[in-house]
Design a protein around this motif. Structure first.
Motif, mmCIF file in Angstrom:
data_model
loop_
_atom_site.group_PDB
_atom_site.id
_atom_site.type_symbol
_atom_site.label_atom_id
_atom_site.label_comp_id
_atom_site.label_asym_id
_atom_site.label_seq_id
_atom_site.Cartn_x
_atom_site.Cartn_y
_atom_site.Cartn_z
ATOM 1 N N ARG A 141 43.808 26.028 47.066
ATOM 2 C CA ARG A 141 44.560 27.244 46.802
ATOM 3 C C ARG A 141 44.498 27.581 45.309
ATOM 4 N N GLN A 142 44.422 28.861 45.021
ATOM 5 C CA GLN A 142 44.472 29.331 43.644
ATOM 6 C C GLN A 142 45.934 29.386 43.199
ATOM 7 N N LEU A 143 46.183 29.112 41.916
ATOM 8 C CA LEU A 143 47.532 29.234 41.368
ATOM 9 C C LEU A 143 47.440 29.628 39.904
ATOM 10 N N ASP A 144 48.563 29.994 39.329
ATOM 11 C CA ASP A 144 48.687 30.358 37.912
ATOM 12 C C ASP A 144 47.948 31.668 37.626
ATOM 13 N N PHE A 145 48.689 32.753 37.723
ATOM 14 C CA PHE A 145 48.095 34.088 37.578
ATOM 15 C C PHE A 145 48.654 34.850 36.382
ATOM 16 N N ASP A 146 48.989 34.127 35.316
ATOM 17 C CA ASP A 146 49.606 34.787 34.169
ATOM 18 C C ASP A 146 48.611 35.541 33.298
ATOM 19 N N ILE A 147 47.315 35.258 33.429
ATOM 20 C CA ILE A 147 46.319 35.961 32.610
ATOM 21 C C ILE A 147 45.428 36.809 33.508
ATOM 22 N N GLU A 148 45.380 38.082 33.201
ATOM 23 C CA GLU A 148 44.509 39.016 33.914
ATOM 24 C C GLU A 148 43.299 39.295 33.021
ATOM 25 N N ILE A 149 42.113 39.258 33.605
ATOM 26 C CA ILE A 149 40.916 39.660 32.865
ATOM 27 C C ILE A 149 40.312 40.875 33.566
ATOM 28 N N THR A 150 39.826 41.811 32.769
ATOM 29 C CA THR A 150 39.206 43.020 33.303
ATOM 30 C C THR A 150 37.997 43.356 32.447
ATOM 31 N N GLY A 151 37.098 44.091 33.030
ATOM 32 C CA GLY A 151 35.923 44.526 32.294
ATOM 33 C C GLY A 151 34.720 44.632 33.200
ATOM 34 N N PRO A 152 33.621 45.114 32.645
ATOM 35 C CA PRO A 152 32.435 45.359 33.465
ATOM 36 C C PRO A 152 31.839 44.093 34.089
ATOM 37 N N GLN A 153 32.099 42.930 33.511
ATOM 38 C CA GLN A 153 31.539 41.690 34.053
ATOM 39 C C GLN A 153 32.637 40.672 34.374
ATOM 40 N N ASP A 154 33.824 41.160 34.753
ATOM 41 C CA ASP A 154 34.934 40.247 35.005
ATOM 42 C C ASP A 154 34.677 39.300 36.177
ATOM 43 N N CYS A 155 34.081 39.793 37.247
ATOM 44 C CA CYS A 155 33.788 38.923 38.399
ATOM 45 C C CYS A 155 32.788 37.836 38.022
ATOM 46 N N GLU A 156 31.739 38.223 37.334
ATOM 47 C CA GLU A 156 30.715 37.259 36.927
ATOM 48 C C GLU A 156 31.277 36.236 35.946
ATOM 49 N N PHE A 157 32.096 36.716 35.007
ATOM 50 C CA PHE A 157 32.692 35.808 34.034
ATOM 51 C C PHE A 157 33.611 34.812 34.718
ATOM 52 N N GLU A 158 34.454 35.294 35.630
ATOM 53 C CA GLU A 158 35.374 34.406 36.324
ATOM 54 C C GLU A 158 34.615 33.349 37.129
ATOM 55 N N MET A 159 33.549 33.743 37.780
ATOM 56 C CA MET A 159 32.744 32.794 38.555
ATOM 57 C C MET A 159 32.101 31.767 37.617
ATOM 58 N N ALA A 160 31.551 32.209 36.504
ATOM 59 C CA ALA A 160 30.951 31.274 35.539
ATOM 60 C C ALA A 160 32.010 30.327 34.994
ATOM 61 N N GLN A 161 33.195 30.839 34.745
ATOM 62 C CA GLN A 161 34.285 30.024 34.215
ATOM 63 C C GLN A 161 34.660 28.905 35.184
ATOM 64 N N VAL A 162 34.778 29.218 36.462
ATOM 65 C CA VAL A 162 35.173 28.188 37.430
ATOM 66 C C VAL A 162 34.051 27.168 37.634
ATOM 67 N N ILE A 163 32.811 27.612 37.662
ATOM 68 C CA ILE A 163 31.696 26.667 37.834
ATOM 69 C C ILE A 163 31.612 25.740 36.617
ATOM 70 N N TYR A 164 31.698 26.304 35.427
ATOM 71 C CA TYR A 164 31.675 25.492 34.208
ATOM 72 C C TYR A 164 32.805 24.471 34.215
ATOM 73 N N SER A 165 34.008 24.914 34.561
ATOM 74 C CA SER A 165 35.169 24.034 34.534
ATOM 75 C C SER A 165 35.037 22.895 35.533
ATOM 76 N N VAL A 166 34.572 23.195 36.728
ATOM 77 C CA VAL A 166 34.437 22.162 37.753
ATOM 78 C C VAL A 166 33.420 21.112 37.321
ATOM 79 N N ILE A 167 32.329 21.545 36.736
ATOM 80 C CA ILE A 167 31.312 20.588 36.265
ATOM 81 C C ILE A 167 31.845 19.809 35.066
ATOM 82 N N ARG A 168 32.451 20.511 34.112
ATOM 83 C CA ARG A 168 32.974 19.858 32.915
ATOM 84 C C ARG A 168 34.058 18.838 33.237
ATOM 85 N N ASP A 169 34.907 19.142 34.191
ATOM 86 C CA ASP A 169 36.052 18.309 34.479
ATOM 87 C C ASP A 169 35.758 17.140 35.424
#
Length: 176
Positions: A141-169
């Motif tokens: 489940r997703q949680l913690d929604f205090d930060i909203e990101i918007t912009g032309p590449q928000d979906c791509e950025f969010e996906m890259a962020q989660v993939i990076y984090s999962v590998i890094r962690d």
């Protein structure tokens, strides 16, 4: 975070917002410039409690896998206690299996794919392994929604962020 139990024995967490975000805002802005998101037209905004509640209600109506926010009490957001742990903690355990890691990653990416449906185009915000919950029921489940990101590449950025984090962690990067 405050943990508490009601008179019926149900467990809850209350999350108090950080009202002085000057340091975290500066650090977040610096990070989003550094990684190129803001330089390409991206923006961020701290959601207030009402915005977070509305976002979770919208996500639930779209059948996305989120930890519900039950409401606000004394300025804090109230969520149900769900047995489990955040994905960052899970990925750092010595005993985490490849099967569990694959389930967590595939469930996370499937949920994010549903969020990106052309009729919804939902962007959660900052998606790090610590903002994803793995329950003892094996639900992700997703949680913690205090930060909203918007912009032309928000979906791509969010996906890259989660993939990076999962590998890094992941403690055992070879398994990941």
């Amino acid at each position: 975070l405050t943990f508490w139990v009601d008179s019926g024995g149900k467990k809850y967490i209350s999350r108090s917002p950080n009202h002085d975000r000057s340091v975290s805002s500066s650090n977040l802005e610096e990070e989003l410039y550094w990684n190129g998101f803001m330089g390409r037209g991206g923006r961020f905004h701290y959601r207030n409690n009402a915005e977070q509640i509305a976002f979770v209600q919208l996500a639930k109506s779209r059948r996305l896998s989120v930890v519900p926010i039950l409401g606000e009490w004394k300025g804090e957001l109230v969520v149900p206690w769900i047995e489990g742990q955040d994905v960052r903690m899970l990925l750092n355990r010595d005993d985490v299996s490849v099967k569990t890691m694959m389930h967590v990653v595939s469930s996370t990416l499937s949920d994010m794919r549903r969020a990106r449906h052309p009729h919804h185009r939902t962007v959660y915000g900052d998606r790090w392994a610590k903002n994803i919950h793995y329950g003892e029921d094996a639900r992700v489940r997703q949680l913690d929604f205090d930060i909203e990101i918007t912009g032309p590449q928000d979906c791509e950025f969010e996906m890259a962020q989660v993939i990076y984090s999962v590998i890094r962690d992941a403690r055992h990067i070879d398994k990941m």
